[in-house]
Design an enzyme around this catalytic site. Structure first.
Site, PDB file in Angstrom:
ATOM      1  N   GLY A 184     -45.571  10.937  19.890  1.00  0.00           N
ATOM      2  CA  GLY A 184     -46.952  10.508  20.021  1.00  0.00           C
ATOM      3  C   GLY A 184     -47.616  10.526  18.657  1.00  0.00           C
ATOM      4  O   GLY A 184     -46.949  10.430  17.625  1.00  0.00           O
ATOM      5  N   ILE A 186     -49.066  12.995  17.039  1.00  0.00           N
ATOM      6  CA  ILE A 186     -48.653  14.132  16.215  1.00  0.00           C
ATOM      7  C   ILE A 186     -47.242  13.900  15.692  1.00  0.00           C
ATOM      8  O   ILE A 186     -46.951  14.115  14.506  1.00  0.00           O
ATOM      9  CB  ILE A 186     -48.735  15.448  17.006  1.00  0.00           C
ATOM     10  N   ARG A 266     -45.920  23.381  23.562  1.00  0.00           N
ATOM     11  CA  ARG A 266     -46.327  24.474  24.430  1.00  0.00           C
ATOM     12  C   ARG A 266     -45.141  25.405  24.647  1.00  0.00           C
ATOM     13  O   ARG A 266     -43.991  24.957  24.733  1.00  0.00           O
ATOM     14  CB  ARG A 266     -46.826  23.959  25.789  1.00  0.00           C
ATOM     15  N   ASP A 290     -44.655  27.801  16.764  1.00  0.00           N
ATOM     16  CA  ASP A 290     -46.095  28.072  16.765  1.00  0.00           C
ATOM     17  C   ASP A 290     -46.563  28.447  18.160  1.00  0.00           C
ATOM     18  O   ASP A 290     -47.674  28.933  18.329  1.00  0.00           O
ATOM     19  CB  ASP A 290     -46.872  26.845  16.266  1.00  0.00           C
ATOM     20  N   HIS A 314     -49.887  30.453  17.306  1.00  0.00           N
ATOM     21  CA  HIS A 314     -50.546  29.240  17.828  1.00  0.00           C
ATOM     22  C   HIS A 314     -51.694  28.807  16.912  1.00  0.00           C
ATOM     23  O   HIS A 314     -52.854  28.735  17.322  1.00  0.00           O
ATOM     24  CB  HIS A 314     -51.060  29.475  19.257  1.00  0.00           C
ATOM     25  N   GLY A 316     -51.794  25.783  15.296  1.00  0.00           N
ATOM     26  CA  GLY A 316     -51.675  24.355  15.060  1.00  0.00           C
ATOM     27  C   GLY A 316     -52.933  23.658  14.585  1.00  0.00           C
ATOM     28  O   GLY A 316     -52.923  22.914  13.615  1.00  0.00           O
ATOM     29  N   SER A 317     -54.059  23.887  15.260  1.00  0.00           N
ATOM     30  CA  SER A 317     -55.306  23.200  14.899  1.00  0.00           C
ATOM     31  C   SER A 317     -56.250  24.085  14.088  1.00  0.00           C
ATOM     32  O   SER A 317     -57.415  23.736  13.903  1.00  0.00           O
ATOM     33  CB  SER A 317     -56.024  22.728  16.169  1.00  0.00           C
TER      34      SER A 317
END
Length: 347
Positions: A184, A186, A266, A290, A314, A316-317
């Site tokens: 996608g 990402i 996930r 992550d 976690h 990532g963002s």
């Protein structure tokens, strides 16, 4: 992507409020209540709501009890939490609920079917975090390939060896084959970053071929082919009934013993005991994660004892600009729905 995070944020803040603000203020927004489910949400999103006349209620702690305590009678939920948004929360909120803005790209923690059954509009924030997550995927790939965690452990335990040219050899990205499961936005961003490392070929798999993949030279193959041929396997899929536990013993058995596995999607996509076995038995070379199960991961979990796995909590963002942009988009999705319009990024 054709924009950076700062320009995206400015577009959301300036463009949206100037172009659409007059539609929402005074008459439509002033009586709407919005519950923000996290006390650390970037202020930019909250300001967008209050500037349009919304009454914002923000929890002081991110826990289920606090959310339920304040949910009754709200018109919208600004869901910035990994907690489950289910029938119980919606029942407490009441039938007047019109919108749920989810401050994340993933929404496996949201009962989407139940919300839609009640006529509630839902929107997430898929676009602002592409670059940040892609950056982190490359970080994990390089750190795992070059044994960064293991090397640090050796320093801490006074086991740094000199004069041995075979000591701590890692895997090369140059001339490698990189496989991406779930190409996608990402995944595409990850490939674009890795092109600068002189990767030999990019493989990807999914439900169908993608035009964007052809434009960047990525080849569509079966999952088995990707696992058998890739030196690096990066998984970037949403958590669904189809993907849950897809990375199992059979999955890892098809990978090269020199391969590196990276997960930025996930935790439950991976059968974690199977991954641990693959790492311990030398079925794969290393992993960069992550996401994992559970989150937060206990300090004494077996994953933390393995030298050939790089773990991040976690993140990532987790950059200032990315989270600010996510906050803005969440607020804008809510405002659109409260104004009886289509959300910018609806689910």
């Amino acid at each position: 992507m054709g924009y950076n995070k700062i320009s995206l944020q400015l577009f959301f803040v300036i463009g949206f409020t100037s172009a659409l603000g007059t539609n929402y203020c005074s008459t439509k927004m002033k009586s709407f209540k919005v519950l923000v489910t996290n006390p650390t949400v970037p202020e930019i999103g909250i300001k967008l709501l209050t500037d349009q006349g919304c009454e914002v209620i923000q929890v002081t702690q991110e826990n289920r009890e606090e959310i339920i305590k304040h949910a009754k009678g709200v018109d919208a939920l600004f869901w910035a939490s990994c907690l489950s948004l289910d029938k119980e929360v919606l029942d407490v909120a009441g039938p007047q609920m019109k919108a749920i803005g989810i401050m994340s790209a993933g929404y496996d923690h949201i009962d989407v079917e139940e919300a839609k059954k009640r006529g509630i509009k839902l929107g997430n924030t898929p676009h602002p975090l592409h670059d940040a997550v892609a950056d982190l995927a490359v970080l994990l790939l390089l750190a795992a390939a070059r044994r960064a965690h293991e090397a640090r452990l050796l320093i801490e335990n006074n086991k740094w060896i000199t004069g041995n040219w075979k000591w701590m050899l890692g895997q090369d990205v140059t001339n490698s084959t990189v496989g991406v499961i779930g190409l996608g936005n990402i995944g595409l961003s990850i490939v674009k970053r890795l092109q600068g490392f002189n990767v030999k070929q990019f493989l990807y798999t999914g439900h169908k071929e993608k035009k964007e993949a052809r434009e960047i030279g990525a080849k569509f193959v079966s999952l088995n082919t990707l696992l058998e041929e890739s030196d690096f396997v990066i998984i970037v899929v949403p958590l669904t009934a189809e993907t849950k536990g897809m990375c199992d013993d059979d999955f890892f058995s098809k990978m090269k013993k020199t391969a590196v596995f990276v997960n930025v999607s996930r935790g439950p996509v991976v059968d974690q005991p199977a991954l641990i076995r693959a790492l311990k038995n030398g079925q794969i070379f290393a992993a960069g994660l992550d996401v994992m199960t559970p989150e937060p991961l206990p300090a004494d979990h077996e994953l933390t004892t393995l030298p050939n796995v790089v773990l991040l909590p976690h993140l990532g963002s987790a950059t200032n600009n990315t989270r600010a942009s996510m906050s803005s988009l969440t607020a804008e999705n809510i405002l659109k729905a409260l104004g009886d319009e289509e959300m910018i990024t609806p689910i």
